[in-house]
Structure formats: C-alpha cells, structure tokens
Design an enzyme around this catalytic site. Structure first.
Site, PDB file in Angstrom:
ATOM      1  NE  ARG A 121       4.178  26.768  35.540  1.00  0.00           N
ATOM      2  CZ  ARG A 121       2.846  26.669  35.541  1.00  0.00           C
ATOM      3  NH1 ARG A 121       2.096  27.746  35.515  1.00  0.00           N
ATOM      4  NH2 ARG A 121       2.255  25.491  35.569  1.00  0.00           N
ATOM      5  CG  HIS A 148       2.057  21.415  32.001  1.00  0.00           C
ATOM      6  ND1 HIS A 148       2.765  21.358  33.194  1.00  0.00           N
ATOM      7  CD2 HIS A 148       0.922  22.118  32.289  1.00  0.00           C
ATOM      8  CE1 HIS A 148       2.088  21.976  34.133  1.00  0.00           C
ATOM      9  NE2 HIS A 148       0.969  22.450  33.616  1.00  0.00           N
ATOM     10  CD  GLN A 151      -2.829  19.852  33.961  1.00  0.00           C
ATOM     11  OE1 GLN A 151      -2.440  20.838  34.569  1.00  0.00           O
ATOM     12  NE2 GLN A 151      -3.944  19.210  34.291  1.00  0.00           N
ATOM     13  CG  ASP A 257      -3.928  24.295  27.398  1.00  0.00           C
ATOM     14  OD1 ASP A 257      -4.269  25.100  28.286  1.00  0.00           O
ATOM     15  OD2 ASP A 257      -2.726  24.116  27.076  1.00  0.00           O
ATOM     16  CB  CYS A 297      -4.392  22.015  32.199  1.00  0.00           C
ATOM     17  SG  CYS A 297      -4.286  23.435  31.078  1.00  0.00           S
ATOM     18  NE  ARG A 324      -0.895  19.621  37.759  1.00  0.00           N
ATOM     19  CZ  ARG A 324      -0.293  20.775  37.419  1.00  0.00           C
ATOM     20  NH1 ARG A 324      -1.029  21.823  37.144  1.00  0.00           N
ATOM     21  NH2 ARG A 324       1.013  20.872  37.333  1.00  0.00           N
TER      22      ARG A 324
HETATM   23  N1   CP Z   1      -2.638  23.700  35.107  1.00  0.00           N
HETATM   24  C1   CP Z   1      -1.647  24.502  35.552  1.00  0.00           C
HETATM   25  O1   CP Z   1      -0.439  24.256  35.348  1.00  0.00           O
HETATM   26  O2   CP Z   1      -2.087  25.561  36.274  1.00  0.00           O
HETATM   27  P1   CP Z   1      -1.197  26.730  36.871  1.00  0.00           P
HETATM   28  O3   CP Z   1      -0.631  27.501  35.718  1.00  0.00           O
HETATM   29  O4   CP Z   1      -2.137  27.545  37.714  1.00  0.00           O
HETATM   30  O5   CP Z   1      -0.086  26.122  37.697  1.00  0.00           O
HETATM   31  N1  NVA Z   2      -0.744  25.889  27.621  1.00  0.00           N
HETATM   32  C1  NVA Z   2      -0.907  26.660  28.832  1.00  0.00           C
HETATM   33  C2  NVA Z   2      -0.979  25.763  30.005  1.00  0.00           C
HETATM   34  C3  NVA Z   2      -1.257  26.490  31.310  1.00  0.00           C
HETATM   35  C4  NVA Z   2      -1.286  25.565  32.472  1.00  0.00           C
HETATM   36  C5  NVA Z   2       0.225  27.653  28.954  1.00  0.00           C
HETATM   37  O1  NVA Z   2       1.372  27.289  28.665  1.00  0.00           O
HETATM   38  O2  NVA Z   2      -0.024  28.798  29.343  1.00  0.00           O
END
Ligand code: CP
Ligand code: NVA
Length: 333
Positions: A121, A148, A151, A257, A297, A324
């Site tokens: 990440r 992502h 997701q 989102d 998400c 997930r």
């Molecule tokens: N939806 C998602 O990626 O959640 P987190 O940021 O908690 O991993």
């Molecule tokens: N678009 C959001 C998704 C979080 C799971 C972000 O990048 O923070």
C-alpha cells in the site's frame, strides 16, 4: 530489463476470465471455510466451527509493505495468510528503512530474497511500479493513488453472492459450490474519481455491467487511467457526467467512496464544497431501480452517504468488507 514476475497493479492486468476465476476461488474458499457467512446458506447455530482451507502458503511469507493506514486490507491479509498456513509480515513505514535510508530498488530486492510475495500500500502509484520493477517475487497492489484492485474483487464477490436480489434467474443445473451468476447490472458511482472508481472503470464493462459515473469535472480520472480504459475497450460501457441524479437513473447498485482520500487532507474544505449535492441518500436515488443496493469500500464519512442508506436494508457494506478477506486469500493462493 522488464520483469517477468506476475505482478498485479490493477484488475486491468487480468483478463475477464481470470477475474472470474479469482472470484470463483474466493467463493470456494469462503464456502469451505465458513459456509454460514454466505447469504445463500442459512445460519446454522452450533455448526460454526471453522474448517481449515488448504495449507498452500506454508511455509511462505508475504510482506505487507504499508505506507498508509489500513483496517480492512491489513486484517484481511493477515488473517488470510494465517488460514493458508503462511505468514503475513507487516512492515509499516515507521518500521523499515524504505524511503528514509534505502531505495525502493534495494528494498524490493532484499524483501524478495526472504519473502515469497509483497502486498504493498503506497502513496503515489509510481512507488509500487518501482517496487514491482525490481522485485524478484510478485507484488500485489493493496492501494495506490491510482488503483485499488482488491477492493473491486470484494465488491464483485458481494454482488455475485447477492445476485438473487437483482432478479437473476437461478440456474437449477448449476452446482451450489459455484459462484452464483450475476445478470448484467447498471452500476452508478457518485463521488470522487479515485482509486476505487478507477479499478471499476477497467473491470465492470468487461464483465458486462454498465457504469454510470457522476463526478465534478475537476476530479475526472487522469489520462493514465483513461488510457487503460480505452486499451481494454471499457469506454463503451461507461456514461460520465456531473449530475449525480442522472448517474443513478435506473441503477441497480449505487457506489461511493470518500471525497477526501488518504493524502488529500489539506484539500478537505475545497473538496467538501466541490462535492456538495453528491451525498448518497434515498432522495438522490429516487430514479434508481426501486430495489437498488449500496456499496462503499469504507472507511466512510456521513457527508458522502447518510445513515439511512449506509445502515439501511439496501446497504451491503459490511458483507463487502468481510469479502476483502476471501478475495485477498484467493489472490494469495
Ligand atoms: N477499503 C479499504 O481498503 O479499507 P482499509 O483502508 O481499512 O484497508
Ligand atoms: N479512495 C480511498 C480509498 C480508501 C480505502 C483512499 O485512497 O483513501
């Protein structure tokens, strides 16, 4: 020299049959391990003992290289690796040398010498591309500024599991062990053009679903994303505008989102102004299919969706969060 290792940066890297294969596998893992979690299986009190899936990850380690916060993705990855007999090694940005004393190139080589996979990440998408370029083991994207992918696998598994709510005829010849079929849906996305939406854009049209997107014009997806959308011929299945009411017209599913993704905190006030009128509510969705369902998400803020929708009977957000785990487990296998 270009790497031959199979990385996953976006679902755009997989063909439609490959995506369905991952979803089928995720469904099978869930069904074998905790079948009572499936909406089609009645809850059976007293039979809730978890069965172990294959120990296919033993004795392997997947490095979780996370430079941003995570609840779902991290918990899903750690619990999945353990169930498969392997280990997820969490390496937060405060823990390791990456970005402070060491380059992505050297970090990728060193981690790849001791671990069998990387789930990363990152902030800017170029960071994960750099890791993948030099990693001797597969790198899976756990979220970047652009994409992502894991997701959208969870979202799709959730829609397939709830296919009866979209009027899908059940095929009596089909084995209950197989992923339920899903009829072609109209999926509306109302909100920011960010990583979650971008993976929807390169995926849903290839699986036969129509996408209808409303986003303020200054937040339209970047060229890099549109290039992939066009390359995969997904553009024909996408309607794009600025009016959220128009976007949700006839929608079977409404998705949103956060309006302020991780790293955009300084833009909060500007974004709250730009997204006025985009909150998902029953009133906003008056023209959707009367039985529309809601996905998000998470994490969620009330300004993008009100409590009535988020906690109401249309909402699939918690099964979506649970999924997930099974989809990430399927990818790890
Ligand atoms: N939806 C998602 O990626 O959640 P987190 O940021 O908690 O991993
Ligand atoms: N678009 C959001 C998704 C979080 C799971 C972000 O990048 O923070």
């Amino acid at each position: 020299m270009a790497s031959k290792v199979p990385h996953l940066m976006t679902l755009g890297d997989l063909s439609a049959p490959e995506i369905l294969r991952v979803l089928n596998h995720a469904y099978g893992l869930k069904r074998r391990t905790q079948p009572w979690l499936l909406p089609s299986v009645p809850s059976q009190a007293g039979k809730k003992s978890m069965r172990l899936p294959s120990q296919s990850l033993f004795p392997k380690t997947i490095a979780l290289l996370f430079s941003k916060r995570s609840t779902r993705t991290r918990v899903a990855a750690e619990t999945s690796a353990e169930l498969l007999g392997g280990r997820a090694l969490f390496l937060g940005s405060e823990d390791i040398q990456l970005g402070v004393n060491e380059s992505p190139r050297d970090t990728a080589r060193v981690i790849g010498g001791m671990c069998q996979g990387v789930f990363a990440r990152v902030g800017d998408h170029s960071e994960i591309e750099e890791l993948a370029k030099y990693s001797p083991v597969p790198v899976l994207n756990a979220l970047s500024s652009l994409w992502h992918p894991t997701q959208i696998l969870a979202d799709l598994l959730t829609l397939h599991e709830h296919s009866d709510q979209f009027g899908t005829a059940k095929d009596p010849r089909k084995s209950p062990a197989r992923l339920p079929d899903l009829k072609p849906l109209t999926v509306a996305y109302v909100g920011d053009s960010a990583n979650v939406l971008h993976d929807m854009l390169v995926t849903y049209p290839r699986l036969g679903h129509q996408l209808r997107v409303a986003s303020p014009k200054q937040y339209r997806a970047p060229t890099e994303v549109w290039d992939r959308v066009k390359e995969l011929e997904c553009d024909k299945g996408i309607w794009w505008g600025e009016d959220p009411k128009e976007a949700v017209r006839g929608a079977d599913v409404v998705v949103t989102d956060t309006w302020i993704s991780m790293g955009q905190e300084a833009e909060k006030e500007e974004r709250l102004r730009a997204f006025e009128g985009y909150q998902v509510t029953e009133a906003l969705c008056a023209n959707a299919n009367p039985s529309w369902k809601f996905l998000h998400c998470l994490p969620r803020k009330p300004h993008e969706v009100d409590d009535d929708v988020f906690y109401g009977s249309r909402s699939l957000v918690f099964p979506e969060a649970d999924n997930r785990k099974w989809t990430i487990m399927a990818l790890f296998e």
